[in-house]
Each structure stands twice: as C-alpha cells, then as structure tokens.
Motif scaffolding. Structure first.
Motif, short mmCIF file in Angstrom:
data_model
loop_
_atom_site.label_atom_id
_atom_site.label_comp_id
_atom_site.label_asym_id
_atom_site.label_seq_id
_atom_site.Cartn_x
_atom_site.Cartn_y
_atom_site.Cartn_z
N GLU A 48 32.90 31.48 -5.46
CA GLU A 48 31.70 32.29 -5.63
C GLU A 48 31.96 33.62 -6.34
OE1 GLU A 48 28.68 31.36 -4.82
OE2 GLU A 48 29.36 29.43 -4.02
N TRP A 49 33.20 33.91 -6.65
CA TRP A 49 33.57 35.19 -7.27
C TRP A 49 33.02 35.25 -8.69
CZ3 TRP A 49 39.08 37.35 -6.04
CH2 TRP A 49 39.16 38.68 -6.45
N ASP A 50 32.26 36.29 -8.99
CA ASP A 50 31.64 36.43 -10.31
C ASP A 50 32.52 37.25 -11.25
OD1 ASP A 50 31.34 38.75 -8.90
OD2 ASP A 50 29.31 39.18 -9.62
N TRP A 51 33.78 36.88 -11.38
CA TRP A 51 34.69 37.62 -12.25
C TRP A 51 34.32 37.41 -13.72
CZ3 TRP A 51 38.39 34.56 -8.92
CH2 TRP A 51 38.35 33.20 -9.22
N ALA A 52 34.70 38.39 -14.54
CA ALA A 52 34.43 38.30 -15.97
C ALA A 52 35.32 37.25 -16.62
CB ALA A 52 34.65 39.66 -16.63
N GLU A 53 36.54 37.08 -16.10
CA GLU A 53 37.48 36.10 -16.64
C GLU A 53 38.32 35.54 -15.49
OE1 GLU A 53 41.08 35.76 -19.99
OE2 GLU A 53 40.00 37.67 -19.67
N ARG A 54 38.47 34.24 -15.46
CA ARG A 54 39.20 33.55 -14.40
C ARG A 54 40.67 33.98 -14.40
NH1 ARG A 54 42.05 28.85 -13.04
NH2 ARG A 54 41.21 27.73 -11.23
N PRO A 55 41.27 34.21 -13.21
CA PRO A 55 42.69 34.55 -13.18
C PRO A 55 43.55 33.37 -13.62
CG PRO A 55 41.88 34.18 -10.96
CD PRO A 55 40.68 34.17 -11.86
N VAL A 56 44.73 33.68 -14.15
CA VAL A 56 45.65 32.64 -14.59
C VAL A 56 46.93 32.62 -13.77
CG1 VAL A 56 44.75 32.76 -16.95
CG2 VAL A 56 46.74 34.15 -16.32
#
Length: 727
Positions: free
Chosen positions: A608-616
């Motif tokens: 559900e996290w609305d981050w700007a870019e997915r962590p890698v």
C-alpha cells in the motif's frame, strides 16, 4: 472586575513608572492598563502581597508580572521566577521580555545545553526573569544546587496557569503540587502572583489557600492574605457551535470539505495523538496545508510549526492538548474540535486561544460517540491506584539501588507514560526520590488517600456529564461555559448556534458533508501502516555536544517519508507488537524472528506504500538488543520483495540510551553507525531507492542518521521502514 480585598492606595509615582514599562513591553506609546492590571501590580510591588488573578485569555496577565518584576528589580529585589507549564509559553514570554529590555532566560527540557550558561548568569545577577517548567522542581540537581540560593534573594514568584496546582483544576499536574511547599518556605514579604484564565470558585478557593500558606490576614475581607482579582470571562468575538455527526469518516469528511472556508488560520483539536497524526495526514493528502502537533512532536519541530501558524503559512495546526496554555496568536481565526474535551472548563481554555484580536472567530465542536470512552481512559490513567503504587514501591525497595524508568517499567505492569505520572505523584508525596541513576524508595511509605481520589473521580464524572450537557443544550453556549466557571454575571451571547436558532436564524456553519469526501475520509482511515515523517532540521545545541551540525538538514541527506506497521499504542497491531518488544524479568529485550502474521502485515504495508519509485535494495539498521529480529525482518523483506540484500550498517559505538531531549538523542546516534567497505561498494552500484529497515522507531533520529550515511555513500533515495513506532 471584582477583588476579594481592598488594594493599597494608588501611588502616582509608581503608576507613572509602571505605565512607562507597560508601553515599552507592548511597543505601544499610548497603551494603558486594563481594569485591574495596575491594582495587581501595586499589590505586588507596593504591598509585597500574594495575589491571584483570574482573567480571560488576552487580558494581559503576563504584562502584570513583567511590569511588577522590573519595578521590583529597580527597587533592589532579586530576579523573578515564573513557573510555566509549556515550552511554547516560555518562548513567547522570553521574546516579549527581550523586546521590552527585560533580561529573561529559561531552564527547561528543550534547552539542556544552555543550562550551565543560564546558571552562571543567575549567579552574576544578570537575569531579571527566570522561566522554569514545574518539572524542574523535581530535578535533584536544580532543587539542591540552584533553587535554594534563588529563593533567598527572590524578588517575585509567579505561578502561571495556576489551576494546575489544584486537584479540581481541569489540567492538574503532580509537579505543580511542589509549588505550595516552595511558597510556604519563602522569606517574609516575598510577593507571589498566581494567574489563570480557567478557574471556578472551588479552584480559586483551593489555589488561594495554597498561596496563603504561612501568611496572616493583612486586609479586611481577604482570604489568607491573598489579593484575588477576577474579571468577566465571556469572549465577545467567539461564535460557538456544535455539529453532531454519526461517524469519524463523516467528521473528517466535513473538515475536508469546509476547512478552507474557515476564517484565517486556526487549530483543529483531537483527543489522541493518533487522531491528530491521521487527520493531519488526510488533510495534507487532500491538498490542505496543515501540521501535526502533539506531545510526541519534537521540541524543534514544535517551535517551527508554531512559527508557521503565527505567520499564517499553514491553514491549521492539527493538535492535541499539547498545544494549549500559553500559545499566543491573537488573530487565530478558528478552533475546531474533532471530539470533545472532558469538561466545559477544558473546552473553554482551548477555544480561548481564538479571536483575541479579531472581531470574529469561529469555534465548532464535532463530538464523537467514542468521546466518553476516551475520557474514562485518560481519567483512569491519570489516577494512581493502591495496587499500582504498591507494585512500584515494592520494585524499588527490592532493587536496593536506583532504577531507571525503563528498568522499572520492566518490573511492573505499567506502560511508560502512566508509570512516569505515578512516580511524580509518589515523589511529591515523599515516597520516592529522583536521584542520580534513577528512582529510589525513600522508605517513608505511602498512604493511599482513597477518600481524596474518590472525590476527584466523582468531580471528573460530573465534568464529563456537564460536557455532554453543553453539546445538547438549547440555551446560549457561551453563557453555559462561563457559568461552569462560576462567572458572577453570565449572559446570552446572541452569536452561537443556539442563540441564532432561538431567533429563527440559520446557524453560521455549513452542515452538509458531500458523499465523495466521506468516501475519501473512509479510504484514508483504512490505510495500513503509520507514516514516519522525515526530519527536516537538526536540533539546536548539537555543537555543545561535539556535533557540528545545525539548521536545516540538506534535502540530499534526508530520507523519504517512511512507514511503520503500527504504533505500539494502537488497538490493532499494537498488542502483537508490544508482545514482540517485551523484556524479560531482568529487563533485557526478548529477541526473536519476525512472527509470520507480522511478516504478512509488513507485506501489506509495502503493497500500500505510495512511494514515488519502488526500492531495489534493503539495508538493515544494526541492533544491539534485537539482532535476530532486525536481521530476519530485512532478509524476509528482501526475499518477498525480490530486493537486493545489501547487508547492514556497522555499529561502531555505544549509545547513551533513549533519554534526554532531541539534541542528546541526535548526538547519541550520529556517531554510532558507519558504512563498511563492502556496503559502500554495493551502495555505489545501486541504481534505485534503498529500503532502510529497523525494528522500532522512537525519536526518528536513528533513521535520520542512518539515511544520511546511505545518501552520502550514493543511495539515490532512502525509504525508512520499521515494525513499530512508539507512542
């Protein structure tokens, strides 16, 4: 204006001198005293009296004690001590004093790095006014090394928000009970001033009795030698109203719809920290410029938020009662309550912040069906019980030496906040003492005054019922409030919703709640996880602790907005998290891998996290107390999210614990962590955001310090994640 005795005959010379000081204080060359102000000054300066001033917010109580302080100093007296309950009040008063040439300093939890300098100024007699929090009176070092000398040459003692002294005051505080003992030991002829805007007859009588300790009657009609000044309490600028809606989502829907239409900038009060933070988040996500302000908000962030509200840079502060007494914004345009305070007197105190320098201010209460349950919770939590007291005293006696609050917490079935409150009560009663290393039992024992606490509990229940009656009354709401404060001449205001209805007119506030905004509120409330807001500014005083950082944290060194599964105090996941973070009988943390249910909750939060870019990639914060827990959390998230596991930061130093103010907490963690060579190489090759994983987020300084290291070593963005947030 009414007074319970006759003031001394006016002295033209003293009045002229006082008026000159008043005009310097207010920067207004034509300013004059309000009814009663000079009489109070005269009683203190010419009569060296003990005085109680009960006047509405904005009347000018602070002008009385600043003017009296400078007049007394000019006559050879020592400095004034002002016991003040809130940091916001101290900051405003120090600033106001400096503008008038009054040398004012403060000693409180927010300026620990300045205490040595302040004490040197006091010894050199270069301080006119010292502001202290009531908690300073319980501090062993201050009480034993600073206070005695001050009291010997004290010019004036001021007790601000004096209703806190009384068991019957709406905001009773255990630390304030020490003040009565201090007053009783003052040298003869030392003037004392107590001020408040919220006291009924019972509180006035109680405070006057404590002020008059050791003083003979000196004026006809006086009570214990105390000059008592009381004025009318009705606030002519306020429009009061109550709008009853059925659910939290409807109340939030109303606020989302109508906040911008409210006049100017103002305060939205909630009953709990969680409600304040969730409401601020929802309003921010909907485009409103607001800030959260609670007892959990760091001192530096509080000061920043207060400044933004005063400068009208934000529409509203979403606050708990932590923002109340002493906050000074004369043009505050509105106060909205999401949930009712537990008494009309407490409500009057909070809404009194608005409309002090405006023709109109809007005050609306949106009560909730859950309010009585919250009232009962706080009433129970603040009242000591025999069983709790016996448990604490037994643990301290068995220890044979000082115990810190965390160590004591591990030995008794009490959470941190109620435990600290109980220790204050026991300390004031002489059963325990705060010494170097923690708390000890004095061996004096403790008598549980069942009759007293039963009377207080009954009074609290009556106040709660009166608040329900305020919500439901068809009569004038202002008249109802000031009658609860025993105003001798309550009258209808003609402006509140009840008065308007009685006159056949429409209420002043909108009552519609559009369905789409209710749905947005419902969606926001059902979100999984708790936001971890990034810190944007270093606390003041770090240089004194060997850390040369100050001002704003560069954006390129900050983390992004983070997430935790839940707060430890939450009713849902909080219980499972409290079990996970338990300690054993020796006070040591129980270390275990992340339970499967919590692992699934973590995945839901990430989904559900609305981050700007997915962590890698994932990096763990090393833990000295729960290494298995943190390692299993980081490894599990890396596997489930198909993220590269970069390993862990290195733990290179020992910390001093979680205590102290923000500067101490930040300094404690800034040198504890390092990026090792292997991790540095992996970070340099990382081409996306890094998930920074920790078990427990308390002050957020650990996540801030670790994120700064990762950003400095090449991480393009850092997303903090923790299992739990304290509070």
């Amino acid at each position: 204006m009414t007074a319970t005795d006759t003031a001394l005959p006016a002295t033209d010379g003293l009045r002229s001198e006082a008026l000159e000081l008043l005009r310097a204080l207010t920067s207004a060359p034509t300013a004059d005293f309000h009814d009663g102000q000079y009489e109070a000054v005269e009683a203190l300066v010419a009569g060296h009296r003990r005085a109680l001033v009960v006047q509405r917010t904005g009347w000018g109580k602070s002008a009385v004690y600043f003017v009296a302080s400078m007049l007394l100093r000019a006559r050879g007296s020592g400095p004034t001590i002002i016991v003040s309950p809130l940091l916001a009040l101290m900051r405003d008063q120090v600033s106001a004093a400096e503008r008038a040439g009054v040398r004012a300093v403060a000693i409180n939890s927010a300026n620990q790095t300045e205490w040595v300098d302040v004490e040197e100024q006091l010894r050199a007699d270069t301080v006119d006014v010292l502001l202290i929090s009531p908690e300073r009176l319980t501090n062993p070092r201050f009480r034993e090394t600073v206070l005695p000398t001050l009291l010997e040459r004290l010019g004036l003692l001021v007790v601000d928000e004096a209703h806190c002294i009384s068991d019957w005051g709406h905001d009773f505080r255990p630390d304030y009970r020490r003040i009565a003992g201090v007053i009783a030991t003052l040298p003869a002829g030392t003037p004392v001033l107590a001020t408040t805007a919220t006291a009924n007859e019972r509180v006035i009588a109680d405070v006057a009795e404590q002020l008059g300790a050791g003083v003979d009657d000196v004026a006809e009609g006086s009570q214990g030698g105390v000059f008592t000044l009381r004025g009318p309490l009705a606030r002519n600028s306020l429009r009061l109203g109550v709008l009853r809606l059925q659910s939290a989502k409807q109340r939030l829907g109303w606020l989302l719809t109508h906040l911008e239409a409210l006049p100017g900038s103002g305060i939205v009060y909630t009953l709990t920290v969680s409600a304040a933070e969730d409401t601020a988040r929802l309003l921010s996500e909907a485009g409103h410029v607001v800030r959260a302000y609670t007892g959990r908000t760091d001192a530096a962030e509080r000061e920043q938020a207060e400044g933004e509200l005063k400068r009208n840079e934000i529409k509203a502060m979403v606050a708990t009662s932590a923002l109340g007494m002493g906050f000074d914004k004369p043009d505050l345009g509105f106060v909205v309550h999401l949930g009712a305070p537990s008494s009309p007197v407490a409500y009057y105190q909070q809404v009194g912040r608005a409309g002090r320098a405006t023709e109109r201010a809007d005050v609306l209460l949106l009560p909730g069906p859950e309010d009585p349950d919250i009232w009962r919770h706080f009433a129970t939590a603040s009242m000591p019980s025999r069983a709790k007291a016996d448990a604490v005293l037994g643990a301290l006696e068995a220890a044979g030496g000082p115990l810190s609050v965390p160590a004591l917490e591990a030995r008794v079935d009490l959470r941190r906040t109620p435990l600290e409150l109980l220790l204050k009560v026991l300390s004031v009663d002489g059963a325990v003492a705060n010494v170097k290393g923690g708390w000890i039992s004095t061996g004096q024992g403790w008598h549980y005054d069942e009759e007293r606490y039963s009377r207080i509990a009954a009074a609290r229940e009556a106040e709660q019922q009166a608040m329900v009656e305020y919500e439901r009354t068809e009569g004038c709401r202002m008249k109802f409030l000031v009658a609860q404060l025993d105003d001798p001449d309550p009258a209808s205001c003609g402006r509140c919703d009840s008065c308007l209805r009685a006159a056949g007119q429409e209420v002043w506030y909108p009552t519609d709640v559009p369905t789409d905004w209710v749905e947005k509120a419902e969606s926001g409330l059902s979100q999984v996880g708790v936001a971890l807001e990034p810190r944007a500014q270093w606390p003041s005083g770090l240089s004194r602790l060997g850390v040369e950082l100050s001002g704003k944290i560069p954006r390129e060194e900050q983390p992004e907005r983070g997430r935790a599964v839940a707060r430890l105090t939450d009713l849902g996941w909080g219980q499972a998290l409290r079990e996970l973070f338990r300690t054993d009988e020796t006070g040591r943390a129980v270390d275990a891998e992340v339970p499967a249910a919590l692992a699934r909750a973590c995945v839901e939060v990430l989904r559900e996290w609305d981050w700007a870019e997915r962590p890698v990639a994932v990096v763990a914060v090393p833990s000295a107390s729960r290494p298995r827990l943190v390692a299993s959390l980081a490894e599990g998230l890396a596997t489930l999210g198909r993220l590269e596991d970069l390993g862990s930061l290195e733990l290179v130093g020992e910390g001093g614990g979680r205590g102290g103010n923000s500067a101490y907490r930040a300094a404690d963690v800034l040198h504890r962590f390092a990026v090792g060579p292997e991790l540095a190489g992996r970070l340099a090759a990382t081409r996306g955001p890094v998930l920074l994983v920790d078990d427990l987020c308390d002050s957020r300084w650990t996540l801030t310090a670790c994120a700064r290291l990762l950003r400095q070593h090449g991480a393009p963005a850092v997303l903090p994640f923790a299992l739990a947030q304290t509070g």
